[in-house]
Design a protein around this motif. Structure first.
Motif, PDB file in Angstrom:
ATOM      1  N   MET A  45       4.551  10.538   0.429  1.00  0.00           N
ATOM      2  CA  MET A  45       4.051   9.332   0.084  1.00  0.00           C
ATOM      3  C   MET A  45       4.986   8.217   1.060  1.00  0.00           C
ATOM      4  SD  MET A  45       1.944   9.291  -2.616  1.00  0.00           S
ATOM      5  CE  MET A  45       1.948  10.660  -3.621  1.00  0.00           C
ATOM      6  N   THR A  46       3.851   7.489   1.844  1.00  0.00           N
ATOM      7  CA  THR A  46       4.351   6.493   2.833  1.00  0.00           C
ATOM      8  C   THR A  46       3.929   4.821   2.186  1.00  0.00           C
ATOM      9  OG1 THR A  46       3.998   7.728   4.642  1.00  0.00           O
ATOM     10  CG2 THR A  46       4.227   5.486   4.966  1.00  0.00           C
ATOM     11  N   ALA A  47       4.932   4.325   1.848  1.00  0.00           N
ATOM     12  CA  ALA A  47       5.042   3.009   1.207  1.00  0.00           C
ATOM     13  C   ALA A  47       5.161   2.099   2.418  1.00  0.00           C
ATOM     14  CB  ALA A  47       6.247   2.793   0.294  1.00  0.00           C
ATOM     15  N   PHE A  48       4.144   0.969   2.427  1.00  0.00           N
ATOM     16  CA  PHE A  48       4.016  -0.019   3.215  1.00  0.00           C
ATOM     17  C   PHE A  48       4.853  -1.242   2.479  1.00  0.00           C
ATOM     18  CE2 PHE A  48       1.123   3.097   5.157  1.00  0.00           C
ATOM     19  CZ  PHE A  48       1.593   2.860   6.456  1.00  0.00           C
ATOM     20  N   ALA A  68      17.007   0.528   6.505  1.00  0.00           N
ATOM     21  CA  ALA A  68      18.185   1.814   6.329  1.00  0.00           C
ATOM     22  C   ALA A  68      18.674   2.009   4.837  1.00  0.00           C
ATOM     23  CB  ALA A  68      19.558   1.558   7.070  1.00  0.00           C
ATOM     24  N   GLY A  69      18.656   0.654   4.019  1.00  0.00           N
ATOM     25  CA  GLY A  69      19.119   0.691   2.824  1.00  0.00           C
ATOM     26  C   GLY A  69      17.980   1.307   2.027  1.00  0.00           C
ATOM     27  N   LEU A  70      16.947   0.996   2.179  1.00  0.00           N
ATOM     28  CA  LEU A  70      15.359   1.985   1.494  1.00  0.00           C
ATOM     29  C   LEU A  70      15.587   3.115   1.827  1.00  0.00           C
ATOM     30  CD1 LEU A  70      12.825  -0.513   2.119  1.00  0.00           C
ATOM     31  CD2 LEU A  70      13.906  -0.376  -0.091  1.00  0.00           C
ATOM     32  N   ARG A  71      15.871   3.722   2.776  1.00  0.00           N
ATOM     33  CA  ARG A  71      16.082   5.111   2.935  1.00  0.00           C
ATOM     34  C   ARG A  71      17.197   5.619   2.136  1.00  0.00           C
ATOM     35  NH1 ARG A  71      14.215   3.754   8.010  1.00  0.00           N
ATOM     36  NH2 ARG A  71      16.366   3.629   9.035  1.00  0.00           N
ATOM     37  N   ARG A  72      18.398   4.882   2.275  1.00  0.00           N
ATOM     38  CA  ARG A  72      19.560   5.182   1.364  1.00  0.00           C
ATOM     39  C   ARG A  72      19.180   5.460   0.001  1.00  0.00           C
ATOM     40  NH1 ARG A  72      22.361   2.111   5.294  1.00  0.00           N
ATOM     41  NH2 ARG A  72      22.379   0.208   3.641  1.00  0.00           N
ATOM     42  N   VAL A  73      18.520   4.501  -0.674  1.00  0.00           N
ATOM     43  CA  VAL A  73      18.435   4.519  -1.914  1.00  0.00           C
ATOM     44  C   VAL A  73      17.019   5.383  -2.371  1.00  0.00           C
ATOM     45  CG1 VAL A  73      19.545   2.493  -2.519  1.00  0.00           C
ATOM     46  CG2 VAL A  73      16.788   2.493  -2.084  1.00  0.00           C
ATOM     47  N   GLU A 108       0.934  -1.223  -0.046  1.00  0.00           N
ATOM     48  CA  GLU A 108       0.074   0.103  -0.131  1.00  0.00           C
ATOM     49  C   GLU A 108       0.899   1.097   0.139  1.00  0.00           C
ATOM     50  OE1 GLU A 108      -3.387   2.128   2.773  1.00  0.00           O
ATOM     51  OE2 GLU A 108      -2.588   0.286   3.630  1.00  0.00           O
ATOM     52  N   VAL A 109       0.376   2.207  -0.499  1.00  0.00           N
ATOM     53  CA  VAL A 109       0.962   3.661  -0.503  1.00  0.00           C
ATOM     54  C   VAL A 109      -0.036   4.648  -0.041  1.00  0.00           C
ATOM     55  CG1 VAL A 109       2.199   5.619  -1.807  1.00  0.00           C
ATOM     56  CG2 VAL A 109       2.712   3.159  -2.270  1.00  0.00           C
ATOM     57  N   ARG A 110       0.281   5.464   1.041  1.00  0.00           N
ATOM     58  CA  ARG A 110      -0.623   6.524   1.459  1.00  0.00           C
ATOM     59  C   ARG A 110      -0.033   7.723   0.950  1.00  0.00           C
ATOM     60  NH1 ARG A 110      -2.161   4.106   7.440  1.00  0.00           N
ATOM     61  NH2 ARG A 110      -3.028   2.175   6.567  1.00  0.00           N
ATOM     62  N   ALA A 111      -0.800   8.633   0.568  1.00  0.00           N
ATOM     63  CA  ALA A 111      -0.214   9.983   0.141  1.00  0.00           C
ATOM     64  C   ALA A 111      -0.774  11.070   1.255  1.00  0.00           C
ATOM     65  CB  ALA A 111      -0.932  10.390  -1.188  1.00  0.00           C
ATOM     66  N   HIS A 127       8.531   7.706   1.987  1.00  0.00           N
ATOM     67  CA  HIS A 127       8.830   7.194   3.589  1.00  0.00           C
ATOM     68  C   HIS A 127       8.477   5.728   3.351  1.00  0.00           C
ATOM     69  CE1 HIS A 127       9.363  11.309   4.264  1.00  0.00           C
ATOM     70  NE2 HIS A 127       8.108  11.461   3.634  1.00  0.00           N
ATOM     71  N   PHE A 128       9.418   4.834   4.134  1.00  0.00           N
ATOM     72  CA  PHE A 128       9.013   3.272   4.034  1.00  0.00           C
ATOM     73  C   PHE A 128       8.652   2.976   5.472  1.00  0.00           C
ATOM     74  CE2 PHE A 128      11.469   4.165   0.472  1.00  0.00           C
ATOM     75  CZ  PHE A 128      10.863   3.471  -0.723  1.00  0.00           C
ATOM     76  N   GLN A 129       7.589   1.992   5.594  1.00  0.00           N
ATOM     77  CA  GLN A 129       7.065   1.505   6.956  1.00  0.00           C
ATOM     78  C   GLN A 129       6.952   0.014   6.591  1.00  0.00           C
ATOM     79  OE1 GLN A 129       6.435   2.921   9.738  1.00  0.00           O
ATOM     80  NE2 GLN A 129       7.306   4.792   9.007  1.00  0.00           N
TER      81      GLN A 129
END
Length: 141
Positions: A63-66, A80-85, A53-56, A106-108
């Motif tokens: 955008m927060t991607a679950f 942490a890798g997802l935040r870096r890329v 899911e992605v919430r805007a 943003h990733f959750q």
């Protein structure tokens, strides 16, 4: 989901149709990037990710991607890798989805499946089954 408030009576509504549509387009774009697995980050090597899911945000700038791993939870290092890329992912999303601003990503972790499994286990317990079972009917003369 992101909430907005109306001016009349202060009742809370869900996200707008535009938020939902754009979030779904971003989800598809992210899923396509993850399917290609073209990350140079060592923490993301052989990472298999599902974007559930992605919430805007109301202004579509965030955008927060679950996300969840296929068959296992993602580690702190992988998040942490997802935040870096995320700058790379932001560029990929900007190319795929035409918006005025490229959204910050943003990733959750997606915990919906874990929650569903927990609820399923509770519903299968004998004492709950007894309460949920068919109620005896009263015969009338």
């Amino acid at each position: 989901m992101a909430r907005r408030t109306t001016q009349k009576g202060g009742e809370t509504l869900g996200p707008s149709q535009r938020q939902l549509r754009v979030a779904e387009e971003v989800r598809h774009a992210l899923a396509a990037v993850f399917a290609r697995e073209e990350f140079r980050d060592p923490d993301l090597h052989d990472l298999h990710v599902t974007v559930t899911e992605v919430r805007a945000s109301p202004d579509l700038k965030h955008m927060t991607a679950f996300v969840s791993g296929l068959g296992r939870d993602l580690t702190k290092e992988q998040f942490a890798g997802l935040r870096r890329v995320s700058p790379f992912l932001k560029r990929q999303v900007a190319q795929a989805v035409r918006l005025k601003y490229a959204p910050d990503l943003h990733f959750q972790p997606d915990t919906a499946l874990d929650y569903a499994m927990k609820i399923d286990a509770v519903l299968k317990r004998p004492e709950v089954q007894r309460d949920l079972g068919p109620k005896p009917t009263r015969e009338e003369d």
